[in-house]
Write a protein that holds these residues in place. Sequence first.
Motif, short mmCIF file in Angstrom:
data_model
loop_
_atom_site.label_atom_id
_atom_site.label_comp_id
_atom_site.label_asym_id
_atom_site.label_seq_id
_atom_site.Cartn_x
_atom_site.Cartn_y
_atom_site.Cartn_z
N ARG A 1 35.24 81.88 -16.78
CA ARG A 1 34.20 82.74 -17.36
C ARG A 1 33.75 83.79 -16.35
NH1 ARG A 1 29.30 79.87 -20.27
NH2 ARG A 1 31.09 79.21 -21.51
N ILE A 2 33.60 83.39 -15.09
CA ILE A 2 33.19 84.33 -14.04
C ILE A 2 34.19 85.48 -13.96
CG2 ILE A 2 32.94 84.58 -11.54
CD1 ILE A 2 31.76 81.74 -11.51
N GLU A 3 35.48 85.16 -14.04
CA GLU A 3 36.51 86.19 -13.98
C GLU A 3 36.48 87.08 -15.22
OE1 GLU A 3 39.97 83.79 -13.54
OE2 GLU A 3 39.81 83.66 -11.35
N SER B 1 25.10 83.33 -17.68
CA SER B 1 26.42 83.18 -18.30
C SER B 1 26.98 81.77 -18.14
CB SER B 1 27.41 84.19 -17.70
OG SER B 1 27.07 85.50 -18.09
N THR C 1 33.50 80.15 -7.39
CA THR C 1 33.65 81.59 -7.18
C THR C 1 34.82 81.94 -6.26
OG1 THR C 1 32.03 81.50 -5.37
CG2 THR C 1 31.20 82.04 -7.57
N ALA D 1 32.38 87.90 -6.59
CA ALA D 1 30.99 87.65 -6.99
C ALA D 1 30.19 87.23 -5.77
CB ALA D 1 30.93 86.56 -8.06
N ILE E 1 31.25 88.64 -13.50
CA ILE E 1 29.94 88.18 -13.01
C ILE E 1 29.60 88.84 -11.67
CG2 ILE E 1 28.69 86.15 -12.18
CD1 ILE E 1 29.00 86.34 -15.23
N ALA F 1 26.68 84.52 -8.12
CA ALA F 1 26.45 83.11 -8.41
C ALA F 1 25.27 82.67 -7.56
CB ALA F 1 27.69 82.28 -8.09
N LYS G 1 34.78 78.97 -13.72
CA LYS G 1 35.50 79.96 -12.92
C LYS G 1 36.21 80.98 -13.82
CE LYS G 1 38.64 80.38 -9.00
NZ LYS G 1 39.41 79.66 -7.96
N VAL H 1 25.72 83.47 -12.82
CA VAL H 1 25.78 82.04 -13.11
C VAL H 1 24.91 81.35 -12.06
CG1 VAL H 1 28.08 82.13 -14.14
CG2 VAL H 1 27.84 81.68 -11.68
#
Length: 353
Positions: free
Chosen positions: A287-289, A265, A311, A316, A293, A296, A285, A247
């Motif tokens: 989506r990162i999980e 993403s 993050t 990440a 990912i 960042a 956040k 991201v």
Amino acid sequence: MSRKFLLLAGVVLAGKAAADAPNVAVDIAPVHALVAQVMDGVAEPSLIIPPGASPHDHAMRPSEARALQSADVVFWVGPELTPWMTGPLGALSEGATQVELLEVAGTVRHDFRDLANHHEGEEEHADHDDHDDHSDHDDHADHDDHEDHAGHDDHADHDEHEKHEEHADHDAHDHDHGHDHDGVDPHAWLDPENARVWVQAIAETLSEKDPDNAARYQANADKAVEGLSALEAEIRADLAQSEPRFVTFHDAYQYFEHRFDLASSGTVSLGDAAAPGPARLAELKARIEEEGIDCAFSEPQFDTRLISAATEGVDAKIIVLDPIGVALEPGPTLYPDLLRAMAASFQACSGNS
């Protein structure tokens, strides 16, 4: 004929070329690098926005304003990137030439996107057609001769770059930043194909303004095109084994992504770097999980607190990705150095550096 005389004649001719060359001003450092390549051996263009400043909302210093006002030719990406430049450019002398690079025929353009509204598996690029049909922009009117102006102030004071710590508190700018997110994404310099198109347009414009140096401008442009093609091939090879999941701070990279088969993403901010609200941060956040990912990407000219918030508690990496050359010395090598540094950041994200 003595060697001393020949050397002296060369100095005189070089001085005459510089004296007769048009005063040229450029908005951002990557474009300035391209113009400097075309003007090599003739004169040096002036840079209006130092690399450490955000082009979206820069406030010109007096020396930058003078360089712009005295320009015979101005190359700028366009109002999509720097809407605040429209007023100063409207006050230029009648004989000055302005070139909006986003409107140059053959420029690859993508529309703004909002990755927060896309979900995994969607076709994010479906409506991002290339806009190559800009034949009506071939002619840059008002190429009248313009009397020479005083020399441009140098920009040695780049160490006074504006700090952008306050971006974390600029929630009020979410929709008031002067940009239309349904329009063209202006970060087009990050596609080397556009750089190749632009150096030829730069050479044509300068040749019309300064026919005495036309052959040199064209030769420099041809050399630049060869270098840009080699640069693209080099970066493509470097990224061939990289599939980073990432991201970014703001959505400035789709031109680079399209050219080198990468896919973001999500982003903390939209394409104009306006600060996000709590809901957007929470969605990113999550989506990162969910997507695991890898990293960042933060940006050196913006506060890192928003990336850190997105993050927090997630495994990440935070890596710097610089779309404008903050840490690089302005000049002809900045553009290739910028793209190589970006490629290295993507490699580091995927663990292939």
